[in-house]
Design an enzyme around this catalytic site. Structure first.
Site, mmCIF file in Angstrom:
data_model
loop_
_atom_site.group_PDB
_atom_site.id
_atom_site.type_symbol
_atom_site.label_atom_id
_atom_site.label_comp_id
_atom_site.label_asym_id
_atom_site.label_seq_id
_atom_site.Cartn_x
_atom_site.Cartn_y
_atom_site.Cartn_z
ATOM 1 N N GLY A 23 0.628 -1.133 0.060
ATOM 2 C CA GLY A 23 -0.163 0.091 -0.059
ATOM 3 C C GLY A 23 0.800 1.294 0.274
ATOM 4 C CG ASP A 24 3.857 3.521 2.951
ATOM 5 O OD1 ASP A 24 4.168 4.563 2.273
ATOM 6 O OD2 ASP A 24 4.293 3.828 4.202
ATOM 7 N N PRO A 25 3.563 3.859 -0.651
ATOM 8 C CG PRO A 25 3.047 5.683 -1.880
ATOM 9 C CD PRO A 25 2.701 4.848 -0.808
ATOM 10 N NE ARG A 27 5.084 -1.688 4.523
ATOM 11 C CZ ARG A 27 3.721 -1.640 5.112
ATOM 12 N NH1 ARG A 27 2.934 -2.032 4.367
ATOM 13 N NH2 ARG A 27 3.678 -0.979 6.030
ATOM 14 N NE ARG A 45 -4.706 9.908 -10.645
ATOM 15 C CZ ARG A 45 -5.865 9.750 -10.988
ATOM 16 N NH1 ARG A 45 -6.701 8.854 -10.546
ATOM 17 N NH2 ARG A 45 -6.553 10.749 -11.916
ATOM 18 N NE ARG A 88 -2.794 -6.489 0.831
ATOM 19 C CZ ARG A 88 -2.225 -5.712 1.738
ATOM 20 N NH1 ARG A 88 -1.598 -4.626 1.392
ATOM 21 N NH2 ARG A 88 -2.918 -5.934 2.943
ATOM 22 N N GLY A 90 1.788 -6.492 3.147
ATOM 23 C CA GLY A 90 1.030 -5.420 3.884
ATOM 24 C C GLY A 90 0.966 -5.646 5.504
ATOM 25 C CG MET A 183 -8.370 -1.540 4.731
ATOM 26 S SD MET A 183 -8.261 0.127 4.897
ATOM 27 C CE MET A 183 -9.731 0.755 4.040
ATOM 28 C CD GLU A 184 -5.358 -2.646 0.870
ATOM 29 O OE1 GLU A 184 -5.425 -1.379 1.193
ATOM 30 O OE2 GLU A 184 -4.827 -3.217 1.614
ATOM 31 C CG ASP A 206 -0.810 -2.400 11.864
ATOM 32 O OD1 ASP A 206 -1.836 -2.966 12.223
ATOM 33 O OD2 ASP A 206 -0.902 -1.527 11.078
#
Length: 242
Positions: A23-25, A27, A45, A88, A90, A183-184, A206
């Site tokens: 999710g995090d750019p 990361r 984006r 993924r 995450g 969430m994904e 987390d």
């Protein structure tokens, strides 16, 4: 003719067939920095794309932002670009007291409580991780030198991060044995299934999603950071083993 993927802004002919997504750019940049000869391919984006090599194989890393709809755009375009394996990397909230912050979960399937998958497949279509990817992740986790608990299990995908006036039935899913909430994942598993590619997910816990435990939520600590660092290397080892 080379095709540019419209939202990722990447030429499809330069994507390797193995990709890690997160999710995090920031990361994504952290994962890319672990690679040999990393290069940034594009940035548009929330979609930041890098490539490099790990264990002698080419790997890409792409960030997808928060939530299933935006992430689905990423997954769809990666598959349009010829990607065959997606993992993924995450974070998630735990539903089970024994799965503590700082541990890892390998998702075997996801309960689809998101809106995205309801618009692309019939009701009841399962969101299931590819078994070979699950095994590769679990095997890589066993081989790592990090002493971090790893649990396989069913996760749940929600759209809402913060609660509103409606009560979501967290306790029912907790009693059913769901191990964590993200969430994904369901979007990734469903899209991979209907497009014929192999996908899986590893999640660093987390905090707790359970309302009774939520007061303990603190994602910014050394335990969680250590788990995130470990899952990045585990995912790289797993995807290059496929």
């Amino acid at each position: 003719m080379t095709k540019q993927l419209p939202n990722l802004k990447v030429a499809s002919d330069i994507l390797p067939d193995r990709v890690l997504v997160c999710g995090d750019p920031s990361r994504a940049k952290m994962i890319a920095d672990l690679l040999d000869n990393p290069v940034q391919l594009a940035q548009n984006r929330e979609y930041h794309t890098y490539s490099g090599s790990w264990n002698g194989k080419q790997v890409a890393v792409v960030s997808h932002g928060v939530g299933a709809p935006g992430a689905a755009v990423c997954f769809e375009e990666l598959i349009m670009g010829g990607v065959q394996f997606i993992i993924r990397v995450g974070t998630a909230g735990s539903y089970q007291k024994e799965i503590k912050p700082g541990s890892l979960v390998v998702s075997t399937a996801a309960v689809s409580c998101d809106g995205l998958t309801k618009q692309i497949v019939p009701h009841g279509f399962p969101a299931v991780a590819d078994r070979k990817v699950v095994e590769a992740l679990t095997n890589a986790a066993v081989l790592t030198e990090e002493n971090i608990p790893v649990k396989e299990g069913i996760t749940l995908t929600l759209d809402a991060f913060y609660s509103g006036v409606l009560e979501f039935p967290h306790q029912l899913y907790k009693k059913a044995g769901v191990v964590a909430v993200d969430m994904e994942n369901s979007a990734l598993f469903v899209i991979a299934s209907i497009k014929g590619v192999q996908a899986g997910a590893i999640l660093a816990i987390d905090g707790y999603a359970d309302a009774e435990l939520r007061e303990e939520y603190n994602p910014h600590n050394d335990l969680v950071s250590h788990a995130v660092e470990a899952e990045m290397q585990i995912a790289l080892d797993a995807i290059t083993a496929l």
